[in-house]
Design a protein around this motif. Structure first.
Motif, PDB file in Angstrom:
ATOM      1  N   UNK A  71      71.287 -50.940 -24.988  1.00  0.00           N
ATOM      2  CA  UNK A  71      70.070 -50.207 -24.635  1.00  0.00           C
ATOM      3  C   UNK A  71      70.103 -48.767 -25.105  1.00  0.00           C
ATOM      4  N   UNK A  72      71.252 -48.121 -24.976  1.00  0.00           N
ATOM      5  CA  UNK A  72      71.451 -46.724 -25.373  1.00  0.00           C
ATOM      6  C   UNK A  72      71.169 -46.564 -26.867  1.00  0.00           C
ATOM      7  N   UNK A  73      71.837 -47.360 -27.682  1.00  0.00           N
ATOM      8  CA  UNK A  73      71.673 -47.276 -29.138  1.00  0.00           C
ATOM      9  C   UNK A  73      70.270 -47.708 -29.566  1.00  0.00           C
ATOM     10  N   UNK A  74      69.747 -48.744 -28.919  1.00  0.00           N
ATOM     11  CA  UNK A  74      68.407 -49.219 -29.266  1.00  0.00           C
ATOM     12  C   UNK A  74      67.355 -48.152 -28.987  1.00  0.00           C
ATOM     13  N   UNK A  75      67.523 -47.410 -27.893  1.00  0.00           N
ATOM     14  CA  UNK A  75      66.563 -46.355 -27.581  1.00  0.00           C
ATOM     15  C   UNK A  75      66.569 -45.288 -28.678  1.00  0.00           C
ATOM     16  N   UNK A  86      63.524 -59.259 -24.561  1.00  0.00           N
ATOM     17  CA  UNK A  86      63.261 -60.517 -25.264  1.00  0.00           C
ATOM     18  C   UNK A  86      64.509 -61.119 -25.904  1.00  0.00           C
ATOM     19  N   UNK A  87      65.538 -60.327 -26.120  1.00  0.00           N
ATOM     20  CA  UNK A  87      66.749 -60.828 -26.783  1.00  0.00           C
ATOM     21  C   UNK A  87      67.374 -62.030 -26.107  1.00  0.00           C
ATOM     22  N   UNK A 128      69.699 -57.438 -31.138  1.00  0.00           N
ATOM     23  CA  UNK A 128      70.938 -56.890 -30.578  1.00  0.00           C
ATOM     24  C   UNK A 128      71.373 -57.677 -29.338  1.00  0.00           C
ATOM     25  N   UNK A 129      70.519 -57.811 -28.303  1.00  0.00           N
ATOM     26  CA  UNK A 129      70.951 -58.615 -27.153  1.00  0.00           C
ATOM     27  C   UNK A 129      70.979 -60.112 -27.451  1.00  0.00           C
ATOM     28  N   UNK A 130      70.201 -60.573 -28.414  1.00  0.00           N
ATOM     29  CA  UNK A 130      70.252 -61.981 -28.818  1.00  0.00           C
ATOM     30  C   UNK A 130      71.671 -62.285 -29.277  1.00  0.00           C
ATOM     31  N   UNK A 131      72.193 -61.468 -30.169  1.00  0.00           N
ATOM     32  CA  UNK A 131      73.576 -61.649 -30.628  1.00  0.00           C
ATOM     33  C   UNK A 131      74.554 -61.435 -29.482  1.00  0.00           C
TER      34      UNK A 131
END
Length: 188
Positions: free
Chosen positions: A137-141, A169-170, A53-56
């Motif tokens: 972060x919200x959705x990932x949690x 890590x993203x 997610x953060x990688x993208x």
């Protein structure tokens, strides 16, 4: 304070010199993606997809760079923290309006309304102004907790630690995906 398109545009004087890749980006990124199998396949049962997610997101911001990585690294844990608050409220007070499904849903809706509003107002602070990062972060949690991931499945705090580590890590994977192409200046 949100950033506009004009804030992100660069002039030709700021544009980096043309580069070429020694290893295609598709290969470097795929090798890195394959390494996430070893992250999720451990006894800790970490959510490897939370890296992507953060990688993208780094590429949506124009590509890996330290200032945007820092913004994500501050915003994503804040979003996960707000999601943790919702889970804790629902876990400990979820039947405050009654035992029925409608009552529980009404309590959940109230929690989301209040906590999400607080999250959005937190986005007005410069440190957390990358609101999409907070929602990463919200959705990932939620996906980590309700998906049964983390080193102690069902433990809201274990899900929080697990998702923050994986989201962190993203940006690193985004940077590695570019660096491992071993770019060189293109010949004119």
């Amino acid at each position: 304070m949100t950033e506009t398109t004009a804030d992100r545009q660069t002039t030709s004087a700021e544009a980096p010199p043309p580069r070429r890749e020694r290893i295609p980006h598709e290969i470097a990124a795929s090798v890195l993606a394959a390494t996430t199998a070893f992250i999720g396949g451990t006894v800790w049962h970490l959510p490897p997809w939370a890296i992507f997610i953060p990688w993208a997101g780094m590429f949506l911001r124009g590509g890996p760079n330290l200032p945007d990585a820092k913004r994500l690294w501050s915003a994503m844990p804040m979003g996960s923290t707000y999601a943790l608050v919702i889970v804790l409220l629902e876990t400990h007070q979820g039947t405050a309006f009654g035992e029925g499904r409608l009552a529980r849903n009404a309590f959940a809706a109230l929690c989301i309304l209040v906590v999400n509003s607080a999250l959005m107002y937190t986005g007005k602070l410069k440190l957390f102004s990358l609101i999409p990062g907070m929602f990463f972060g919200f959705a990932s949690y939620f996906a980590t907790f309700f998906g049964g991931f983390g080193y102690d499945v069902g433990n809201p705090w274990a899900a929080w630690v697990s998702v923050i580590a994986m989201n962190a890590l993203g940006p690193v994977y985004a940077w590695l995906s570019m660096s491992l192409t071993f770019p060189v200046k293109a010949r004119s």
